[in-house]
Design an enzyme around this catalytic site. Structure first.
Site, PDB file in Angstrom:
ATOM      1  N   ARG A  17       0.793  -1.227   0.000  1.00  6.20           N
ATOM      2  CA  ARG A  17       0.000   0.000   0.000  1.00  6.20           C
ATOM      3  C   ARG A  17       0.829   1.283   0.000  1.00  6.20           C
ATOM      4  NH1 ARG A  17      -3.681  -1.377   4.932  1.00  6.20           N
ATOM      5  NH2 ARG A  17      -1.983  -2.840   5.316  1.00  6.20           N
ATOM      6  N   GLY A 142      -5.884  -7.347  15.166  1.00 12.00           N
ATOM      7  CA  GLY A 142      -6.297  -8.538  15.888  1.00 12.00           C
ATOM      8  C   GLY A 142      -6.974  -8.105  17.183  1.00 12.00           C
ATOM      9  N   ASN A 388      37.698  27.207  -9.875  1.00 13.36           N
ATOM     10  CA  ASN A 388      38.412  26.028  -9.355  1.00 13.36           C
ATOM     11  C   ASN A 388      38.450  24.869 -10.327  1.00 13.36           C
ATOM     12  OD1 ASN A 388      35.605  25.700  -9.032  1.00 13.36           O
ATOM     13  ND2 ASN A 388      35.889  24.222  -7.391  1.00 13.36           N
ATOM     14  N   ALA A 425      39.765  45.561  -8.774  1.00 13.46           N
ATOM     15  CA  ALA A 425      38.423  45.076  -9.114  1.00 13.46           C
ATOM     16  C   ALA A 425      38.413  44.605 -10.561  1.00 13.46           C
ATOM     17  CB  ALA A 425      37.411  46.192  -8.904  1.00 13.46           C
TER      18      ALA A 425
HETATM   19  C1  UD1 Z   1      -0.589  -8.250  12.859  1.00 18.18           C
HETATM   20  C2  UD1 Z   1      -1.256  -9.131  13.930  1.00 18.18           C
HETATM   21  C3  UD1 Z   1      -2.468  -8.378  14.468  1.00 18.18           C
HETATM   22  C4  UD1 Z   1      -2.046  -7.032  15.032  1.00 18.18           C
HETATM   23  C5  UD1 Z   1      -1.317  -6.230  13.974  1.00 18.18           C
HETATM   24  C6  UD1 Z   1      -0.733  -4.986  14.602  1.00 18.18           C
HETATM   25  C7  UD1 Z   1      -0.843 -11.440  13.219  1.00 18.18           C
HETATM   26  C8  UD1 Z   1      -1.450 -12.658  12.642  1.00 18.18           C
HETATM   27  N1  UD1 Z   1      -1.649 -10.379  13.330  1.00 18.18           N
HETATM   28  O1  UD1 Z   1      -1.530  -8.127  11.795  1.00 18.18           O
HETATM   29  O2  UD1 Z   1      -3.081  -9.169  15.487  1.00 18.18           O
HETATM   30  O3  UD1 Z   1      -3.177  -6.312  15.498  1.00 18.18           O
HETATM   31  O4  UD1 Z   1      -0.226  -6.994  13.430  1.00 18.18           O
HETATM   32  O5  UD1 Z   1      -0.224  -4.153  13.617  1.00 18.18           O
HETATM   33  O6  UD1 Z   1       0.292 -11.453  13.594  1.00 18.18           O
HETATM   34  N2  UD1 Z   1       5.750  -9.833   8.517  1.00 18.18           N
HETATM   35  C9  UD1 Z   1       6.857 -10.548   8.125  1.00 18.18           C
HETATM   36  N3  UD1 Z   1       6.655 -11.730   7.467  1.00 18.18           N
HETATM   37  C10 UD1 Z   1       5.442 -12.205   7.174  1.00 18.18           C
HETATM   38  C11 UD1 Z   1       4.322 -11.456   7.575  1.00 18.18           C
HETATM   39  C12 UD1 Z   1       4.503 -10.273   8.253  1.00 18.18           C
HETATM   40  O7  UD1 Z   1       7.990 -10.153   8.366  1.00 18.18           O
HETATM   41  O8  UD1 Z   1       5.360 -13.281   6.586  1.00 18.18           O
HETATM   42  C13 UD1 Z   1       5.973  -8.568   9.238  1.00 18.18           C
HETATM   43  C14 UD1 Z   1       5.486  -7.356   8.475  1.00 18.18           C
HETATM   44  O9  UD1 Z   1       6.541  -6.802   7.699  1.00 18.18           O
HETATM   45  C15 UD1 Z   1       5.052  -6.419   9.598  1.00 18.18           C
HETATM   46  C16 UD1 Z   1       4.650  -7.371  10.730  1.00 18.18           C
HETATM   47  O10 UD1 Z   1       5.227  -8.613  10.410  1.00 18.18           O
HETATM   48  O11 UD1 Z   1       6.130  -5.624  10.050  1.00 18.18           O
HETATM   49  C17 UD1 Z   1       3.148  -7.488  10.857  1.00 18.18           C
HETATM   50  O12 UD1 Z   1       2.643  -8.061   9.685  1.00 18.18           O
HETATM   51  P1  UD1 Z   1       1.298  -7.578   9.008  1.00 18.18           P
HETATM   52  O13 UD1 Z   1       1.058  -8.384   7.785  1.00 18.18           O
HETATM   53  O14 UD1 Z   1       1.277  -6.108   8.895  1.00 18.18           O
HETATM   54  O15 UD1 Z   1       0.265  -8.069  10.109  1.00 18.18           O
HETATM   55  P2  UD1 Z   1      -1.185  -7.533  10.335  1.00 18.18           P
HETATM   56  O16 UD1 Z   1      -2.095  -8.184   9.392  1.00 18.18           O
HETATM   57  O17 UD1 Z   1      -1.209  -6.063  10.403  1.00 18.18           O
END
Ligand code: UD1
Ligand code: CA
Length: 461
Positions: A17, A142, A388, A425
């Site tokens: 996004r 969550g 320069n 000058a």
């Molecule tokens: C997650 C939580 C949710 C919480 C929210 C807070 C889970 C299942 N859900 O949801 O409960 O309210 O964060 O912001 O954990 N990431 C990885 N690898 C992956 C997936 C994610 O490194 O395979 C990292 C993302 O880069 C990010 C973080 O984990 O920094 C959270 O992942 P994201 O997909 O944003 O989780 P949410 O759906 O927002």
């Protein structure tokens, strides 16, 4: 060997996004990459061992981290969810008693909140704590479901209408006992609406094994604002900007008549009794000593401004240094390696690069000074230019003490001018000028009498 608490920052996700080729965590907030914020919050909370999990555009993130941060890097080559993400970094966290897990895109998280979270976790006797907060619109988060003594987290996609109404949500920040995490994380499944391995399910697995899990509501809601798009990035940036400026006003007596237009990066250091006029930007590791004045529209990146210096407005400066009581502007541009020593002055429409302007020397108007050393008490007349660049090399100009360089002198480098030198000058100085001499190099003036009469229409011929 088990020791203390490590920090794992999850930054392998896509960041679709943001609509950008740049990985999300390298987008800038106050000119610092997003990922630098949770790293410094962890360090400032006393958790020094940090690992960042990278994946999408991971090479770029890794190379930023290697150059700029003291962290370990782990890889998740395929993004299968937050549970899978944590598992990918097991070789990092298994070395610690406990691990703090947090997302890489929550730049407002404060060290105080992390410290408080750690101490409440330690006191709770839990094998896992999740940091929670209340929010008006919980969409996308969550939900924290508290039932008797048990806590579970239900993702938006999997939530019933009733659970969707819960306003206490998961911040994505957790502390785990690593021994128990290692066991529980291996029994995660991806049997959910997203088909992902959810880290949140670990909480249920731990409690099913009879272990204690706690949900701790700590901190202020703004801290957990995630960045998912450009608008949210601008919104968190404004919160961070305001916090920095207000703190400096209260703690350092920073004078700011319009704090809403002043931008100061998180690594900038400001002394006492500094005045900053509206619409100023200070970035990088700029240091501003006591009693400095910074006029409107000045933009400084990684500069050192010493005591009582006066930047009169519209001064742009990169990696520059301004000595005590020295002054610049309005409308001055100091590029890399520009140094003004004590009491020196550069004025209107002056550009300085890789040069030293000596103590009490002046370049007041319309000049370019590059690869030059100017001694003390020397004055460069309006329009003085150091030539320069010969098309191949950048050459040096040396100007001594107590010189009076005439207006519009061209100093064709390499060239050296001694002490107490004057130049005529409009001279084009191509040869060295010895101390005490006048250097003059221009065509001798002739006056052609009555020349106008040849052209004047008002005189009959
Ligand atoms: C997650 C939580 C949710 C919480 C929210 C807070 C889970 C299942 N859900 O949801 O409960 O309210 O964060 O912001 O954990 N990431 C990885 N690898 C992956 C997936 C994610 O490194 O395979 C990292 C993302 O880069 C990010 C973080 O984990 O920094 C959270 O992942 P994201 O997909 O944003 O989780 P949410 O759906 O927002
Ligand atoms: Ca998220």
């Amino acid at each position: 060997m088990n020791k203390g608490c490590g920090t794992l920052i999850l930054a392998a996700g896509k960041g679709t996004r943001m609509k950008s080729n740049l990985p999300k965590v390298l987008h800038l907030m106050l000119e610092e990459p997003l990922i630098s914020y949770p790293i410094s919050a962890s360090h400032e909370a006393g958790l020094d061992d940090v690992c960042v999990l990278v994946g999408n555009e991971g090479k770029a993130v890794e190379s930023y981290l290697k150059k700029n941060e003291d962290v370990t890097v782990a890889w998740q080559t395929e993004q299968k969810g937050t549970g899978h993400a944590v598992l990918c970094a097991e070789s990092f966290w298994k070395e610690f008693d406990s691990v703090l897990v947090m997302p890489g895109d929550v730049p407002l998280i404060s060290p105080e909140t992390l410290r408080e979270f750690k101490s409440q976790y330690d006191a709770s006797g839990s094998v896992c704590s999740v940091l929670t907060f209340d929010v008006d619109d919980p969409t996308g988060y969550g939900r924290i479901v508290r039932c008797n003594d048990k806590v579970s987290i239900v993702e938006e996609k999997d939530a019933s209408a009733d659970i969707k109404k819960i306003r206490e949500v998961n911040s994505g920040i957790y502390l785990f006992n690593t021994n128990e995490l290692a066991i529980a994380i291996k029994s995660l499944t991806n049997d959910n609406a997203a088909g992902e391995y959810y880290l949140t399910d670990v909480l249920t697995i731990l409690q099913d094994r009879g272990l204690k899990v706690s949900a701790l509501k700590i901190g202020v809601p703004d801290e957990f604002n995630g960045v998912n798009n450009q608008l949210q990035l601008a919104q968190v940036t404004e919160i961070a900007r305001k916090k920095i400026v207000e703190k400096l006003m209260l703690e350092k007596g920073l004078r700011c008549m319009d704090p809403g237009t002043v931008w100061i990066g998180p690594r900038v250091k400001i002394g006492n009794n500094v005045t900053i006029y509206p619409s100023v930007q200070l970035w990088g590791d700029t240091v501003v000593d006591d009693e400095v004045f910074i006029g409107s529209f000045s933009v400084l990146r990684s500069c050192y401004i010493q005591k009582c210096a006066n930047l009169k407005g519209s001064v742009r400066m990169n990696n520059g240094s301004v000595g005590p009581r020295a002054s610049a502007g309005p409308f001055a541009f100091m590029r890399e390696g520009a140094v003004l020593l004590e009491n020196a002055h550069i004025g209107r429409f002056v550009e300085i690069k890789n040069s030293v302007v000596g103590e009490s020397s002046m370049v007041p108007h319309l000049s370019y000074v590059g690869d030059t050393t100017i001694g003390t008490h020397t004055n460069l007349g309006a329009g003085t230019i150091t030539c320069n660049y010969d098309g191949v090399n950048k050459n040096k100009t040396v100007i001594g003490d107590h010189c009076l360089i005439g207006s519009s002198t061209m100093l064709v480098a390499p060239v050296t001018v001694g002490d107490w030198v004057s130049t005529g000058a409009g001279s084009v100085i191509t040869q060295d000028v010895p101390s005490d001499a006048l250097g003059i190099a221009r065509a001798k003036q002739q006056n052609i009498e009555n020349w106008a009469q040849l052209h004047r229409k008002d005189i009959k011929k």
